[in-house]
Design an enzyme around this catalytic site. Sequence first.
Site, PDB file in Angstrom:
ATOM      1  N   GLY A  57      -5.674  -2.987   4.870  1.00  0.00           N
ATOM      2  CA  GLY A  57      -4.886  -4.056   4.262  1.00  0.00           C
ATOM      3  C   GLY A  57      -5.500  -5.429   4.416  1.00  0.00           C
ATOM      4  O   GLY A  57      -5.541  -6.221   3.475  1.00  0.00           O
ATOM      5  N   LYS A 112       0.820  -1.208   0.000  1.00  0.00           N
ATOM      6  CA  LYS A 112       0.000   0.000   0.000  1.00  0.00           C
ATOM      7  C   LYS A 112       0.861   1.268   0.000  1.00  0.00           C
ATOM      8  O   LYS A 112       0.642   2.183  -0.786  1.00  0.00           O
ATOM      9  CB  LYS A 112      -0.921  -0.028   1.225  1.00  0.00           C
ATOM     10  CG  LYS A 112      -2.065   0.955   1.185  1.00  0.00           C
ATOM     11  CD  LYS A 112      -3.025   0.664   2.331  1.00  0.00           C
ATOM     12  CE  LYS A 112      -4.166   1.638   2.339  1.00  0.00           C
ATOM     13  NZ  LYS A 112      -5.101   1.385   3.453  1.00  0.00           N
ATOM     14  N   HIS A 168      -8.033 -35.699  13.656  1.00  0.00           N
ATOM     15  CA  HIS A 168      -6.934 -36.571  14.069  1.00  0.00           C
ATOM     16  C   HIS A 168      -5.772 -35.765  14.653  1.00  0.00           C
ATOM     17  O   HIS A 168      -4.687 -36.306  14.862  1.00  0.00           O
ATOM     18  CB  HIS A 168      -6.440 -37.391  12.868  1.00  0.00           C
ATOM     19  CG  HIS A 168      -7.480 -38.321  12.327  1.00  0.00           C
ATOM     20  ND1 HIS A 168      -7.637 -39.609  12.780  1.00  0.00           N
ATOM     21  CD2 HIS A 168      -8.449 -38.129  11.395  1.00  0.00           C
ATOM     22  CE1 HIS A 168      -8.645 -40.182  12.134  1.00  0.00           C
ATOM     23  NE2 HIS A 168      -9.163 -39.310  11.294  1.00  0.00           N
TER      24      HIS A 168
END
Length: 550
Positions: free
Chosen positions: A272, A209, A389
């Site tokens: 952002g 940005k 799991h």
Amino acid sequence: MSLPKIDPTSTNAWKELRAHFQLLEKAHMKDLFAQDPERAEKFNLQWEDFYLDFSKNRLTEETFSLLLQLAKEVKLEQAINSYFSGEKINETENRAVLHTALRAKESDKIYVNGKNVVPEIFQVKAQIETFTNQIINGSKKGITGKTFTDVVNIGVGGSDLGPSMVVGALEFYKNHLNTHFVSNIDGDHVNSVIENLNPETTLFIVVSKTFSTQETLSNATTIKEWFLSKNLGTTEEAISKHFVAVSTNIEKAKSFGIKETNIFPIWNWVGGRFSLWSAVGLSISLSIGFENFNKLLLGANKMDTHFKSQPLDKNIPVVLALISIWYNNFFKTETQAVIPYSQYLLRFSTYLQQSCMESNGKSVDRNGNAVTYQTGSVIWGQPGTNSQHAFFQLFHQGTKLIPADFIGFVESLSGNKTHQDKLISNFIAQTEALLNGKTKEEVLKELEKKNLSSEEIKSILPYKVFKGNKPSNTIFINKLTPESLGKLIALYEHKIFVQGIIWNIFSYDQFGVELGKQLAGNILEKMKKNSIANHDASTLKLLRYYKNIT
């Protein structure tokens, strides 16, 4: 008009919820279902291709009513209007919060500082569409005349997490381009990506940005040097053919060597962590095509419309946010799991970690006072069935209460119904197991059928009991498509907003991120000058250890 600034603990609803919690704290959801046969019918919402079942929660109709009252007392509806209208609700940075405008319709009018920003948004979308089509169809080529085969997105934080999550989630829809993401300043990571790339056929997108983020610029510079070392042509021409930027800082991007026509603009009213809908999503558009990228935006826009138009009790983001407030602030849970039953959503919870925890990880309220209650939850999770799991043992028999969102898709993308039936049977079974558990009597019956001795039964019995009463929300979506993914991401964005309003915090700054960056810069400068004094004893010892080893 600013956001309401109401301490939630001062409301009547909060006080009533506190008293109500005392009555409900020990209640078992199995009993709630037994007392109300219509419970599953009452606690669900269906909207378009989404179905939310929130009946497996430790709440009653009275709880839900009080939570809705809380939302009204903190003036949530007024805040939603401010959110969508372009008001500067990011007050600490004096900015509007309008990532929702990025997926608006062309006929919409959304004003920032008196200017309708929708035409400008659609100009950039047109730029994205043209560029995407040129790269995919091969009309735009690299410096040696070869068509592009690979795209590398160079960014960090919101410039990486959103695009990489969506590209992975929508891999089923990808075209011939292979998309890679470089984010970590770890040089080993950068080198592992570029060592297998053909520079002649690779396009690089530098996403920053401000065009000043240390990680992004370091990685971009390393990659640029590697690319130029291949001597494919003049520096200016090579960079112009292979590098594009997404930034608000045109001059810095140009000084890096990127042509202005190859710079895609964004705006300071786009945070952002919510920027994947903007030109930050260029890698998404290149991966799945602009038409599918636009469907992603369309899905998000539909969720926006749902959020701002539906009454609070029929509003999916609001309901999920209220439930999270109930657990966070009354049950004092500190984490929330998000479990998608799709391997394509591998990075979804990682993406939510930033959007949720960077937004609502605040300890000062909108009045400038320290909060006296818990804010933001720790978000974590992995896809099912793998997670079953891994950490579900903690869910089922651990000492912590961990509310969980289960996200599943009715239809598989591959059409393999046998596998899908097995997947969804696990998806549904886990929420049932978390609800019901397994009583001592049920375990005893099972063990007696195994012809074990009474001593053997007695010794193993306690370890086989599951208390149950573990809360979950179930989000069923018809199919994983660009549009449904857009809806899902926007759902959680709006949930974050609602939580922040109720907690009376500013969700759209992230000053906490900056301190570490500043200190890292200071330490790096001292390393260069070989002067590492003026630190606490621990930090000083670590720096000396590193300097001695290297």
